[in-house]
Design a protein around this motif. Structure first.
Motif, short mmCIF file in Angstrom:
data_model
loop_
_atom_site.label_atom_id
_atom_site.label_comp_id
_atom_site.label_asym_id
_atom_site.label_seq_id
_atom_site.Cartn_x
_atom_site.Cartn_y
_atom_site.Cartn_z
N ALA A 1 -17.52 -14.22 -78.16
CA ALA A 1 -18.66 -13.30 -78.15
C ALA A 1 -18.73 -12.54 -76.83
O ALA A 1 -19.06 -11.34 -76.80
N LEU A 2 -18.41 -13.20 -75.73
CA LEU A 2 -18.43 -12.54 -74.43
C LEU A 2 -17.35 -11.46 -74.36
O LEU A 2 -17.60 -10.37 -73.84
N ALA A 3 -16.18 -11.76 -74.87
CA ALA A 3 -15.10 -10.76 -74.90
C ALA A 3 -15.50 -9.56 -75.75
O ALA A 3 -15.22 -8.40 -75.39
N LEU A 4 -16.17 -9.82 -76.86
CA LEU A 4 -16.64 -8.74 -77.72
C LEU A 4 -17.69 -7.91 -77.01
O LEU A 4 -17.66 -6.68 -77.05
N SER A 5 -18.63 -8.59 -76.34
CA SER A 5 -19.66 -7.89 -75.58
C SER A 5 -19.04 -7.02 -74.50
O SER A 5 -19.41 -5.85 -74.32
N ASP A 6 -18.07 -7.56 -73.77
CA ASP A 6 -17.37 -6.79 -72.74
C ASP A 6 -16.71 -5.55 -73.33
O ASP A 6 -16.75 -4.46 -72.74
N SER A 7 -16.10 -5.72 -74.50
CA SER A 7 -15.41 -4.61 -75.15
C SER A 7 -16.38 -3.51 -75.58
O SER A 7 -16.13 -2.32 -75.39
N LEU A 8 -17.52 -3.91 -76.17
CA LEU A 8 -18.52 -2.94 -76.61
C LEU A 8 -19.12 -2.19 -75.42
O LEU A 8 -19.36 -0.98 -75.49
N ILE A 9 -19.37 -2.91 -74.33
CA ILE A 9 -19.93 -2.28 -73.13
C ILE A 9 -18.91 -1.32 -72.51
O ILE A 9 -19.26 -0.21 -72.09
N ALA A 10 -17.65 -1.73 -72.47
CA ALA A 10 -16.60 -0.85 -71.94
C ALA A 10 -16.51 0.43 -72.77
O ALA A 10 -16.30 1.52 -72.22
N GLU A 11 -16.66 0.29 -74.08
CA GLU A 11 -16.64 1.46 -74.96
C GLU A 11 -17.80 2.39 -74.64
O GLU A 11 -17.63 3.61 -74.57
N LEU A 12 -18.99 1.83 -74.44
CA LEU A 12 -20.15 2.64 -74.07
C LEU A 12 -19.92 3.36 -72.74
O LEU A 12 -20.21 4.55 -72.60
N LYS A 13 -19.39 2.63 -71.77
CA LYS A 13 -19.17 3.21 -70.44
C LYS A 13 -18.12 4.31 -70.45
O LYS A 13 -18.09 5.14 -69.54
N ALA A 14 -17.27 4.32 -71.46
CA ALA A 14 -16.21 5.33 -71.56
C ALA A 14 -16.70 6.63 -72.21
O ALA A 14 -15.93 7.57 -72.35
N HIS A 15 -17.98 6.67 -72.59
CA HIS A 15 -18.54 7.85 -73.25
C HIS A 15 -19.77 8.36 -72.50
O HIS A 15 -20.45 7.59 -71.82
N ASP A 16 -20.03 9.65 -72.64
CA ASP A 16 -21.21 10.23 -71.99
C ASP A 16 -22.26 10.71 -72.98
O ASP A 16 -23.34 11.17 -72.61
N THR A 17 -21.92 10.63 -74.27
CA THR A 17 -22.85 11.05 -75.33
C THR A 17 -22.81 10.02 -76.45
O THR A 17 -21.74 9.51 -76.79
N LEU A 18 -23.98 9.71 -77.01
CA LEU A 18 -24.09 8.69 -78.05
C LEU A 18 -24.81 9.26 -79.25
O LEU A 18 -25.85 9.91 -79.11
N LYS B 1 -29.23 -4.21 -84.48
CA LYS B 1 -29.90 -5.14 -83.57
C LYS B 1 -28.88 -6.04 -82.88
O LYS B 1 -28.95 -6.29 -81.66
N ASN B 2 -27.90 -6.54 -83.65
CA ASN B 2 -26.85 -7.37 -83.06
C ASN B 2 -26.08 -6.59 -81.99
O ASN B 2 -25.71 -7.15 -80.95
N TYR B 3 -25.86 -5.32 -82.26
CA TYR B 3 -25.14 -4.47 -81.30
C TYR B 3 -25.91 -4.38 -79.98
O TYR B 3 -25.34 -4.61 -78.90
N PHE B 4 -27.19 -4.06 -80.06
CA PHE B 4 -27.98 -3.94 -78.84
C PHE B 4 -28.10 -5.28 -78.11
O PHE B 4 -28.11 -5.34 -76.88
N ASP B 5 -28.16 -6.37 -78.87
CA ASP B 5 -28.22 -7.69 -78.23
C ASP B 5 -26.95 -7.97 -77.42
O ASP B 5 -27.00 -8.66 -76.40
N LEU B 6 -25.83 -7.44 -77.87
CA LEU B 6 -24.56 -7.68 -77.18
C LEU B 6 -24.31 -6.72 -76.02
O LEU B 6 -23.57 -7.05 -75.09
N VAL B 7 -24.90 -5.53 -76.07
CA VAL B 7 -24.63 -4.55 -75.00
C VAL B 7 -25.74 -4.50 -73.95
O VAL B 7 -25.52 -3.93 -72.87
N CYS B 8 -26.88 -5.07 -74.22
CA CYS B 8 -27.95 -5.11 -73.22
C CYS B 8 -27.76 -6.34 -72.34
O CYS B 8 -28.26 -7.42 -72.64
N ARG B 9 -27.00 -6.18 -71.27
CA ARG B 9 -26.69 -7.30 -70.37
C ARG B 9 -27.02 -6.94 -68.93
O ARG B 9 -26.58 -5.90 -68.43
N ALA B 10 -27.81 -7.78 -68.32
CA ALA B 10 -28.18 -7.57 -66.92
C ALA B 10 -26.94 -7.52 -66.04
O ALA B 10 -26.03 -8.34 -66.19
N GLY B 11 -26.90 -6.54 -65.14
CA GLY B 11 -25.75 -6.38 -64.26
C GLY B 11 -24.65 -5.54 -64.86
O GLY B 11 -23.72 -5.12 -64.15
N GLU B 12 -24.72 -5.29 -66.18
CA GLU B 12 -23.71 -4.49 -66.86
C GLU B 12 -24.26 -3.16 -67.36
O GLU B 12 -23.70 -2.10 -67.09
#
Length: 199
Positions: free
Chosen positions: A74-91, A107-118
């Motif tokens: 799950a952590l690896a997946l969260s890291d991957s989703l956050i990296a994908e977000l950081k690679a874009h400027d428009t959503l 909801k599951n998506y936001f739970d995985l990408v809303c991480r303190a410090g990230e």
């Protein structure tokens, strides 16, 4: 050149009106901005895990904590989703309305990408978003008519700036369950607004 991440979140696949609005937006984006980079993620196909008592620990710093194999995955997946977000400027987010709320997939998506410090941090002045996303377009399709004060609108207007999105625009196709004529009118109105937004 903009880097645009499109998210679909309906469980209905090709029968989904919100998914259809996302497809329409992509088609317009490709036609009007051929140099922009476009990425599409279907959250229903991504099969994201639901946050529970075991997985919640991955949202906090994990230094020195032994993680289970499920937590590591799950952590690896969260890291991957956050990296994908950081690679874009428009959503761009396509969303249905299920029981007055977003889908569990989103909801599951936001739970995985809303991480303190990230994607956000807490300061003396409150939370500060860390993503460099200039704008988010939310494409909403609903069976009923709820207006701008719908709970789902409030959710997006809070959660997106929370992680660093600077501007949020919501385009709605409402009343699609009120008969074919109403549905066609709502979809046409939303598509017109999408065309103007994409430019």
């Amino acid at each position: 050149m903009r880097k645009v991440l499109f998210l679909k979140s309906s469980i209905l696949g090709d029968y989904s009106q919100s998914n259809a609005l996302v497809d329409f937006a992509i088609k317009n984006w490709e036609a009007n901005h051929p140099n922009d980079k476009i990425t599409l993620r279907d959250l229903n196909e991504s099969k994201l895990p639901t946050l529970d008592s075991e997985l919640v620990s991955i949202l906090r710093p994990t230094d020195g904590i032994e993680l289970s194999s499920r937590q590591k995955e799950a952590l690896a997946l969260s890291d991957s989703l956050i990296a994908e977000l950081k690679a874009h400027d428009t959503l761009v987010i396509g969303t249905p309305l299920y029981n007055y709320n977003i889908s569990s997939q989103l909801k599951n998506y936001f739970d995985l990408v809303c991480r303190a410090g990230e994607t956000f941090k807490y300061t003396e002045k409150g939370p500060e978003g860390l993503l460099a996303i200039n704008e988010a377009l939310v494409l909403k399709a609903t069976g009923g008519i709820y207006g701008e004060n719908a709970v789902i609108d409030q959710f997006f207007n809070q959660i997106l700036p929370f992680i660093g999105v600077k501007k949020v625009t919501i385009i709605s196709a409402e009343g699609i369950a009120y008969g074919d004529e109403m549905m066609q009118s709502a979809i046409a109105g939303a598509k017109d607004k999408i065309e103007k937004y994409v430019g």
